[in-house]
Design a protein around this motif. Structure first.
Motif, PDB file in Angstrom:
ATOM      1  N   UNK A  52      52.427  17.363  90.289  1.00 47.15           N
ATOM      2  CA  UNK A  52      52.314  16.049  89.646  1.00 47.15           C
ATOM      3  C   UNK A  52      53.635  15.649  88.975  1.00 47.15           C
ATOM      4  N   UNK A  53      54.236  16.584  88.270  1.00 44.62           N
ATOM      5  CA  UNK A  53      55.494  16.281  87.572  1.00 44.62           C
ATOM      6  C   UNK A  53      56.726  16.731  88.340  1.00 44.62           C
ATOM      7  N   UNK A  54      56.518  17.446  89.460  1.00 46.20           N
ATOM      8  CA  UNK A  54      57.617  17.999  90.259  1.00 46.20           C
ATOM      9  C   UNK A  54      58.553  18.853  89.398  1.00 46.20           C
ATOM     10  N   UNK A  55      57.943  19.696  88.603  1.00 46.93           N
ATOM     11  CA  UNK A  55      58.706  20.589  87.725  1.00 46.93           C
ATOM     12  C   UNK A  55      58.214  22.013  87.897  1.00 46.93           C
ATOM     13  N   UNK A  56      59.118  22.935  87.662  1.00 50.33           N
ATOM     14  CA  UNK A  56      58.730  24.346  87.614  1.00 50.33           C
ATOM     15  C   UNK A  56      58.127  24.641  86.251  1.00 50.33           C
ATOM     16  N   UNK A  57      57.010  25.313  86.261  1.00 51.10           N
ATOM     17  CA  UNK A  57      56.334  25.699  85.020  1.00 51.10           C
ATOM     18  C   UNK A  57      56.445  27.211  84.883  1.00 51.10           C
ATOM     19  N   UNK A  58      57.122  27.657  83.813  1.00 52.84           N
ATOM     20  CA  UNK A  58      57.350  29.084  83.588  1.00 52.84           C
ATOM     21  C   UNK A  58      56.353  29.594  82.560  1.00 52.84           C
ATOM     22  N   UNK A  59      55.734  30.732  82.882  1.00 52.52           N
ATOM     23  CA  UNK A  59      54.737  31.347  81.998  1.00 52.52           C
ATOM     24  C   UNK A  59      55.113  32.807  81.774  1.00 52.52           C
ATOM     25  N   UNK A  60      55.227  33.248  80.518  1.00 57.14           N
ATOM     26  CA  UNK A  60      55.567  34.654  80.267  1.00 57.14           C
ATOM     27  C   UNK A  60      54.401  35.573  80.616  1.00 57.14           C
ATOM     28  N   UNK A  61      54.692  36.663  81.300  1.00 55.42           N
ATOM     29  CA  UNK A  61      53.695  37.670  81.662  1.00 55.42           C
ATOM     30  C   UNK A  61      53.634  38.701  80.525  1.00 55.42           C
ATOM     31  N   UNK A  62      52.634  38.571  79.662  1.00 53.61           N
ATOM     32  CA  UNK A  62      52.562  39.381  78.447  1.00 53.61           C
ATOM     33  C   UNK A  62      52.012  40.790  78.688  1.00 53.61           C
ATOM     34  N   UNK A  63      51.824  41.160  79.928  1.00 50.81           N
ATOM     35  CA  UNK A  63      51.362  42.519  80.216  1.00 50.81           C
ATOM     36  C   UNK A  63      52.513  43.469  80.535  1.00 50.81           C
ATOM     37  N   UNK A  64      53.726  42.947  80.647  1.00 52.53           N
ATOM     38  CA  UNK A  64      54.865  43.768  81.060  1.00 52.53           C
ATOM     39  C   UNK A  64      56.046  43.584  80.106  1.00 52.53           C
ATOM     40  N   UNK A  65      56.077  44.298  79.003  1.00 51.51           N
ATOM     41  CA  UNK A  65      57.255  44.215  78.129  1.00 51.51           C
ATOM     42  C   UNK A  65      58.474  44.852  78.796  1.00 51.51           C
ATOM     43  N   UNK A  66      59.612  44.188  78.676  1.00 51.65           N
ATOM     44  CA  UNK A  66      60.845  44.677  79.295  1.00 51.65           C
ATOM     45  C   UNK A  66      61.897  44.895  78.196  1.00 51.65           C
ATOM     46  N   UNK A  67      62.162  46.155  77.836  1.00 50.65           N
ATOM     47  CA  UNK A  67      63.100  46.436  76.737  1.00 50.65           C
ATOM     48  C   UNK A  67      64.526  45.965  77.067  1.00 50.65           C
TER      49      UNK A  67
END
Length: 387
Positions: free
Chosen positions: A114-129
């Motif tokens: 609809x907006x022709x945009x990328x929507x980024x969502x953080x994956x809170x199951x994988x912490x990356x130090x």
């Protein structure tokens, strides 16, 4: 009365000189009257707490300049094709109630039709130090040595976009750090050009006077009457398009220096007009000293502290000038990275509305300009003998 004078004569105050007191007494009186002008200036500058804090901020910025490749987590040209216009990632310490240390959550993205945009969502199951003092992107340190050591590195097989990315997926924080080298250096180099021209023409006008003074003053008035920004634009547009980035850098620096010297020249002229009638100048003339020696060895050192304060207040205008020219596309151009070049991508209001983190390069410009102004105010007050 004699007893009172005697007790005052033999009174010794063990405390060192306190610049906050207006009337030094005892031993501190002796240290006060034996102090050089630079010591007095330093004592008064220390009392200006805001100026001292601004000086530490500027010191931190300029200490960063030689080591931008080490401090930046990514190479300034590295692109992340899967993370175009990615928003800033937050740093976390706790994961599910357990202390993990500094880490980021990886991004997963989907495309909004609809907006022709990328929507980024953080994956809170994988912490990356996040890693420290580690090996990452390769770079040429000072253009001479191939190295890959970084102060901070992104997680293994992860990302760390603390200020987001641009339209090509390049880390904005890393590019701001790289841009500090050009934007901060251009102010110092530009003020060196302006300083040399101001001392030369102001010294001639103030010491020789007569027709030399009239010619230089008319030249200054002509330069000051020209609109500054259109003149910048015209001179910058005149630079050949096929010049290398280094030549463009020096061209912009010389332009900024050539247009900033009249104010300093007038300050030098006014000081020399008052100092050239002093007894020490007459004594130097009677001893056969040349005009060049009198100006360079006797007159200019007597108000060098004022010149340093004036130069400090002029550096922000150099930085803002480069930023404005680069923002308008007439200054430095890619592949050179400066804060003005980075702000050039924020010209499109629609892009700023959708990706407001593109305005982050404006933050260091504001901080540095304010710090220079605060420190310049402190230096000006410290250099004023009547303050």
């Amino acid at each position: 009365m004699n007893t009172a004078l005697s007790s005052k004569r033999h009174y010794v105050d063990p405390a060192p000189f306190d610049p906050g007191r207006t009337e030094p007494v005892g031993a501190e009186s002796e240290s006060f009257y034996r102090a050089s002008s630079w010591q007095l200036m330093w004592w008064k500058f220390r009392r200006h707490k805001v100026a001292v804090a601004a000086a530490f901020v500027l010191l931190a910025f300029y200490l960063l300049v030689p080591f931008v490749e080490v401090v930046a987590p990514y190479n300034q040209t590295k692109r992340h094709g899967d993370f175009l216009y990615a928003p800033p990632q937050a740093i976390h310490l706790m994961h599910e109630g357990r202390f993990v240390g500094p880490f980021t959550y990886p991004y997963t993205y989907s495309f909004d039709l609809e907006s022709f945009r990328r929507v980024y969502t953080p994956d809170r199951s994988k912490p990356q130090p996040i890693r420290f003092l580690c090996r990452g992107d390769a770079y040429q340190f000072w253009g001479m040595w191939e190295m890959n050591v970084h102060l901070v590195c992104p997680p293994e097989d992860g990302t760390m976009f603390l200020l987001g990315t641009d339209r090509l997926g390049r880390d904005l924080l890393s590019r701001i750090i790289y841009g500090a080298r050009i934007s901060l250096t251009i102010g110092i180099v530009g003020i060196a050009v302006s300083f040399a021209l101001g001392l030369f023409f102001g010294g001639l006008a103030g010491y020789l006077g007569g027709w030399v003074d009239h010619v230089i003053q008319r030249m200054i008035e002509i330069l000051r009457s020209l609109p500054e920004l259109p003149l910048w634009l015209a001179l910058s547009a005149a630079l050949p398009a096929n010049w290398s980035p280094i030549l463009v850098f020096f061209g912009i620096t010389i332009i900024l220096g050539l247009l900033d010297w009249p104010g300093l020249a007038r300050a030098v002229r006014s000081k020399l007009l008052s100092l050239r009638e002093e007894d020490f100048v007459k004594a130097a003339e009677l001893m056969g000293a040349s005009k060049q020696r009198i100006i360079a060895r006797h007159l200019i050192p007597n108000f060098m502290s004022h010149l340093i304060a004036s130069a400090t207040l002029s550096i922000p205008s150099m930085i803002l000038g480069e930023t404005a020219l680069s923002f308008l596309g007439l200054g430095l151009r890619p592949p050179v990275t400066s804060w003005g070049v980075l702000l050039n991508e924020a010209q499109n209001l629609a892009a700023v509305q959708l990706h407001p983190w593109l305005l982050f390069p404006m933050v260091p410009v504001v901080i540095v300009v304010l710090a220079f102004n605060f420190m310049g105010d402190g230096l000006r007050d410290a250099a004023d003998p009547y303050h």
